[in-house]
Design a protein around this motif. Sequence first.
Motif, PDB file in Angstrom:
ATOM      1  N   GLY A 333      17.156  34.823  22.388  1.00  0.00           N
ATOM      2  CA  GLY A 333      15.722  34.619  22.592  1.00  0.00           C
ATOM      3  C   GLY A 333      15.204  33.697  21.523  1.00  0.00           C
ATOM      4  O   GLY A 333      15.868  33.454  20.525  1.00  0.00           O
ATOM      5  N   ARG A 334      14.014  33.183  21.759  1.00  0.00           N
ATOM      6  CA  ARG A 334      13.412  32.279  20.790  1.00  0.00           C
ATOM      7  C   ARG A 334      13.127  33.007  19.482  1.00  0.00           C
ATOM      8  O   ARG A 334      13.254  34.220  19.397  1.00  0.00           O
ATOM      9  CB  ARG A 334      12.115  31.733  21.362  1.00  0.00           C
ATOM     10  CG  ARG A 334      12.235  30.285  21.773  1.00  0.00           C
ATOM     11  CD  ARG A 334      10.924  29.797  22.343  1.00  0.00           C
ATOM     12  NE  ARG A 334      10.945  29.883  23.793  1.00  0.00           N
ATOM     13  CZ  ARG A 334      10.138  30.647  24.515  1.00  0.00           C
ATOM     14  NH1 ARG A 334       9.262  31.410  23.933  1.00  0.00           N
ATOM     15  NH2 ARG A 334      10.212  30.651  25.816  1.00  0.00           N
ATOM     16  N   ASN A 335      12.665  32.262  18.486  1.00  0.00           N
ATOM     17  CA  ASN A 335      12.255  32.882  17.225  1.00  0.00           C
ATOM     18  C   ASN A 335      11.101  33.839  17.460  1.00  0.00           C
ATOM     19  O   ASN A 335      10.255  33.581  18.301  1.00  0.00           O
ATOM     20  CB  ASN A 335      11.773  31.787  16.280  1.00  0.00           C
ATOM     21  CG  ASN A 335      12.802  31.524  15.236  1.00  0.00           C
ATOM     22  OD1 ASN A 335      13.977  31.832  15.451  1.00  0.00           O
ATOM     23  ND2 ASN A 335      12.380  30.996  14.127  1.00  0.00           N
ATOM     24  N   ALA A 336      11.074  34.915  16.696  1.00  0.00           N
ATOM     25  CA  ALA A 336       9.977  35.875  16.768  1.00  0.00           C
ATOM     26  C   ALA A 336       9.819  36.456  18.169  1.00  0.00           C
ATOM     27  O   ALA A 336       8.725  36.766  18.604  1.00  0.00           O
ATOM     28  CB  ALA A 336       8.665  35.238  16.319  1.00  0.00           C
ATOM     29  N   SER A 337      10.936  36.589  18.893  1.00  0.00           N
ATOM     30  CA  SER A 337      10.828  37.182  20.213  1.00  0.00           C
ATOM     31  C   SER A 337      11.097  38.686  20.154  1.00  0.00           C
ATOM     32  O   SER A 337      11.014  39.378  21.154  1.00  0.00           O
ATOM     33  CB  SER A 337      11.810  36.502  21.178  1.00  0.00           C
ATOM     34  OG  SER A 337      13.107  36.533  20.639  1.00  0.00           O
ATOM     35  N   GLY A 338      11.420  39.190  18.981  1.00  0.00           N
ATOM     36  CA  GLY A 338      11.602  40.628  18.823  1.00  0.00           C
ATOM     37  C   GLY A 338      13.052  41.057  18.621  1.00  0.00           C
ATOM     38  O   GLY A 338      13.344  42.245  18.614  1.00  0.00           O
ATOM     39  N   LYS A 339      13.956  40.106  18.438  1.00  0.00           N
ATOM     40  CA  LYS A 339      15.380  40.448  18.343  1.00  0.00           C
ATOM     41  C   LYS A 339      15.688  41.295  17.099  1.00  0.00           C
ATOM     42  O   LYS A 339      16.298  42.352  17.196  1.00  0.00           O
ATOM     43  CB  LYS A 339      16.244  39.177  18.316  1.00  0.00           C
ATOM     44  CG  LYS A 339      16.049  38.268  19.499  1.00  0.00           C
ATOM     45  CD  LYS A 339      17.011  37.095  19.494  1.00  0.00           C
ATOM     46  CE  LYS A 339      16.861  36.162  18.327  1.00  0.00           C
ATOM     47  NZ  LYS A 339      15.690  35.301  18.306  1.00  0.00           N
ATOM     48  N   THR A 340      15.237  40.781  15.945  1.00  0.00           N
ATOM     49  CA  THR A 340      15.538  41.507  14.712  1.00  0.00           C
ATOM     50  C   THR A 340      14.788  42.832  14.657  1.00  0.00           C
ATOM     51  O   THR A 340      15.324  43.838  14.185  1.00  0.00           O
ATOM     52  CB  THR A 340      15.210  40.621  13.492  1.00  0.00           C
ATOM     53  OG1 THR A 340      16.020  39.460  13.579  1.00  0.00           O
ATOM     54  CG2 THR A 340      15.496  41.324  12.192  1.00  0.00           C
ATOM     55  N   PHE A 499      32.547  33.894  23.592  1.00  0.00           N
ATOM     56  CA  PHE A 499      33.023  35.234  23.228  1.00  0.00           C
ATOM     57  C   PHE A 499      32.239  36.381  23.859  1.00  0.00           C
ATOM     58  O   PHE A 499      32.719  37.492  23.908  1.00  0.00           O
ATOM     59  CB  PHE A 499      32.989  35.403  21.699  1.00  0.00           C
ATOM     60  CG  PHE A 499      33.930  34.486  20.981  1.00  0.00           C
ATOM     61  CD1 PHE A 499      35.271  34.797  20.861  1.00  0.00           C
ATOM     62  CD2 PHE A 499      33.465  33.301  20.437  1.00  0.00           C
ATOM     63  CE1 PHE A 499      36.137  33.947  20.192  1.00  0.00           C
ATOM     64  CE2 PHE A 499      34.324  32.446  19.765  1.00  0.00           C
ATOM     65  CZ  PHE A 499      35.670  32.767  19.645  1.00  0.00           C
ATOM     66  N   GLY A 500      31.017  36.123  24.267  1.00  0.00           N
ATOM     67  CA  GLY A 500      30.152  37.211  24.730  1.00  0.00           C
ATOM     68  C   GLY A 500      30.579  37.786  26.069  1.00  0.00           C
ATOM     69  O   GLY A 500      31.483  37.269  26.732  1.00  0.00           O
ATOM     70  N   GLU A 501      29.938  38.882  26.454  1.00  0.00           N
ATOM     71  CA  GLU A 501      30.188  39.472  27.767  1.00  0.00           C
ATOM     72  C   GLU A 501      28.865  39.682  28.487  1.00  0.00           C
ATOM     73  O   GLU A 501      28.571  39.061  29.477  1.00  0.00           O
ATOM     74  CB  GLU A 501      30.934  40.797  27.609  1.00  0.00           C
ATOM     75  CG  GLU A 501      32.377  40.601  27.198  1.00  0.00           C
ATOM     76  CD  GLU A 501      33.039  41.875  26.746  1.00  0.00           C
ATOM     77  OE1 GLU A 501      32.380  42.940  26.770  1.00  0.00           O
ATOM     78  OE2 GLU A 501      34.212  41.810  26.340  1.00  0.00           O
ATOM     79  N   ARG A 502      28.073  40.622  27.900  1.00  0.00           N
ATOM     80  CA  ARG A 502      26.772  40.863  28.511  1.00  0.00           C
ATOM     81  C   ARG A 502      25.721  40.174  27.647  1.00  0.00           C
ATOM     82  O   ARG A 502      25.805  40.207  26.426  1.00  0.00           O
ATOM     83  CB  ARG A 502      26.535  42.375  28.543  1.00  0.00           C
ATOM     84  CG  ARG A 502      25.174  42.806  29.010  1.00  0.00           C
ATOM     85  CD  ARG A 502      25.134  44.337  29.010  1.00  0.00           C
ATOM     86  NE  ARG A 502      23.788  44.855  28.994  1.00  0.00           N
ATOM     87  CZ  ARG A 502      23.490  46.113  28.696  1.00  0.00           C
ATOM     88  NH1 ARG A 502      24.450  46.982  28.393  1.00  0.00           N
ATOM     89  NH2 ARG A 502      22.242  46.523  28.708  1.00  0.00           N
ATOM     90  N   VAL A 503      24.758  39.542  28.285  1.00  0.00           N
ATOM     91  CA  VAL A 503      23.736  38.833  27.519  1.00  0.00           C
ATOM     92  C   VAL A 503      22.359  39.386  27.863  1.00  0.00           C
ATOM     93  O   VAL A 503      22.020  39.541  29.037  1.00  0.00           O
ATOM     94  CB  VAL A 503      23.773  37.309  27.798  1.00  0.00           C
ATOM     95  CG1 VAL A 503      22.657  36.600  27.052  1.00  0.00           C
ATOM     96  CG2 VAL A 503      25.116  36.734  27.413  1.00  0.00           C
ATOM     97  N   VAL A 504      21.603  39.724  26.829  1.00  0.00           N
ATOM     98  CA  VAL A 504      20.241  40.193  27.033  1.00  0.00           C
ATOM     99  C   VAL A 504      19.307  39.131  26.466  1.00  0.00           C
ATOM    100  O   VAL A 504      19.384  38.778  25.296  1.00  0.00           O
ATOM    101  CB  VAL A 504      20.002  41.542  26.321  1.00  0.00           C
ATOM    102  CG1 VAL A 504      18.552  41.974  26.476  1.00  0.00           C
ATOM    103  CG2 VAL A 504      20.951  42.601  26.857  1.00  0.00           C
TER     104      VAL A 504
END
Lengths: 558, 307
Positions: A333-340, A499-504
């Motif tokens: 997701g973009r910056n400041a989208s809530g990931k961290t 390397f990934g499998e599922r992407v959110v």
Amino acid sequence: MIKINDLTFSYAETDKLALKNISLKIEDSEFVLITGPSGCGKSTLCRCINGLIPSFYGGKIHGEVKVQDLDSIHTPTNIMAKKVGMVFQDPENQLVAMDVEKEIAFGLENLGFSNTIIAKRIEEVLDMVGIDHLRNRLLSTLSGGEKQKTTIASVLVLHPEVLVLDEPTSELDPKGAEEVIQIVQRLNQELGLTVILVEHRIDRVLQSVDRLIVMKEGMINYDGLPRGWVEVSQNTSSGIGVPPIARLGLGLKQKKQDARIPLTIKEGRQFFTPIFKQNKWKVRELSESHVNGNLGKPIVKVRKLWYKYPDGPTAIRDISLDICQGEFIALVGRNASGKTTFAKLLNGLLRPSKGMITINGLNTKNTPVEHLAKFVGYVFQDPNVHLFADTVEEEITLMMNNLGFSSKLIESSLDKMLHQFNLDHCRKAYPRSLSSGEKQRVALASILAAQPKLLILDEPTRGLNYGLKKNLMEYIIEYKRNGGSILLISHDIELIAEFGERVVLVSEGKIIADSEKHQVLSNSLHFSPQINRLIQPFTKYGIPGDLLTVNELMRGFS
Amino acid sequence: MKFAYKNKETVIHRLHPACKLIWVIGILFACIIISDPILLLLIFFSTVPFVIIGKIVKEWFSFLKLTLWLSFFIIVINMFASQYGSTILYVIPSEIPIVGKLKITFEALVFGIGMSFRLIATISAFAIVTLTINPDDLLQTFLAFKLPYRTVFTTAIATRFMPCLLNDVDTMTDSLRTRAYNFNDGKFLQRIKRRSVLILPLLSNSLERAIQSAEAMESRAFGSDTKRTIYKKIETTLTDYFFIMLSTLFLVFLFLMLLFNIGSYNYYPSLDPIYINVSYMSVALVLIFFVLAPAVFSPLKKVFDLD
């Protein structure tokens, strides 16, 4: 013109040579990219050009460095500043003033320029760098990219003839990085400024540089056209990756196709059209990897999660998902989208405002962080914030001790980790004195030693070159093979594609897409990898539109 | 960042830094020489208009919140620690070795309150100045007082790194907690010891930062032999001189108060009576006038100074 003649240098208090017999000529208006694995001497070389070495650092130096008629070795940096502008990694540590105008004025003030000239020059560079709209802003309110643009402006204002940039994008998010690189390209193309850029993400700039210098162990390993490097790179283990599109070119060439090697998507489409047209595509066998059937039971359950920062914005809105044992989830997701924020909710550093998270049956709302640590391991972006102990050994055992593991278990676990992460040679070393790759491994080992069920990695590959990235991913995959689950927060789409499998995919705190990687990452302008963007016009020839990597595409060729 | 300067274009922000500096020194001086609780409270209230005109209510209140807590502790500790005073409110029945029976007196309570007024007034004034002077301008003002450039500049840079350092503390604390490190284990001393693991890494980060900063400054010609110029020097207008004069008069008035022993107040052994008569009222009014003056006259800057 920059002339470096037989330059050898070692830092004070060590005999190890940081640079060995470097000879180099850089013409005016050239755009040179310097790259190489960490510790190869690229930053040292930059500092020799503007005189920080030896006048700031000391050390033993032989040879000659000349910028136009100035001798860098014997001229103090504050005089070299008029000829060579230097921009460093972290914009935060380069800024001295409160607002943008004052920051830009700093260099000219030091050189005693009058207010009229300073004002005129500020106008110039604000336009040149395209930050006119920021002129009255306080620096503390700027984004990382904007700060770095300000430092570029504050260096350009001295009218240097050479601009040296030492990994200027490694601390920036992708958008900021892109903007900075674009400015540097423009400065070179439109103003004819000589640019020396040290960068590890070479795929972004390879197409616009005139010359590529690859360094290894203090020496120049390759010096020539970028395209030439791509061809020789397959035979060397330099740890520097080439862009996927170029790798595809190499792959096709090996298949005895008469392929040329592209550096951009545009070139790729031109070069490959005949090949894609002629080829008969095998029935795709991709689907088997698409569905990951053998997942374990869910270890993390997130239900209707909301989070609002005290006195701040709502960062998470109504997220529900499960993370199963052995699953690899990439959070993009973009910056400041809530990931961290989401990651910090998972390990209890933040508590849900509404909704619920359970980890291995424990509700995070009322379980202390220290207890959740047993189940959730969290690797921060900067390995430096992981390093507290006096030796690597103590660093790795710290968490096991905190969790009350038996000494026998700690002992065996420590040996296993040191061996697995290739840290045997530095078990007694002070962790902060290690190389960046080693630090990253110590950080990871210190978490994995306690065998958490879920491993969260926050931007672990930012600032790492391709070789280190690949190593890191190998360790992570190994952990997953042993039954661990992974949540990877990353902007690195190519890495996730591989390397990934599922992407959110999250945006403004909400889940926009949550599916297998081929579904989320294909046919999007921003979140698709290079290969996927390349093939979109060729789907009419039978190429499946959701291929993501070079390997997937190569497998389809008959 | 709650405590950092923000660029708000109010008349308070536009007051000359020298005026605000002298003003805050005046308040500090006043709070030292005055012990009369009513006058101290009046000084505090006179600082509030600055907060409102300067639009810094939220930030100012964060400063004050901490101070209110501190005041509470001062009052409580003073109540138990100070055994002077003649009006006994309560005697703790059980005897404490060496000290004997502890008593709580009315005078000690009022003394604690007076002290906290002193603290709150000082902090309020410092908060106003911190939040409304651009640090760059402050730097210039110090230089105008002929302080050596390198020293002033290094101090300024060091304060710039404070937010970075606080940020480091937060991230490192988080990092250790996620590694099951419990900062709250054990008793008080042990807890402090457990916190001390942060010191070396923080120091090491700060050193790295200092080196990087020095490199960057050197690369922008810092320390070259040429005489340094200052871009956008703060201009001192006639109105500014008027304000600086006002603040200076404030200092003079305080000096007179000290000379004639006005504003001092005895809490012990029993509270001095306060007679609100004409002379007391006039001292209070002049004091309020001087504290308030920069705020009251600040719109003048808009009228007389263009830009």
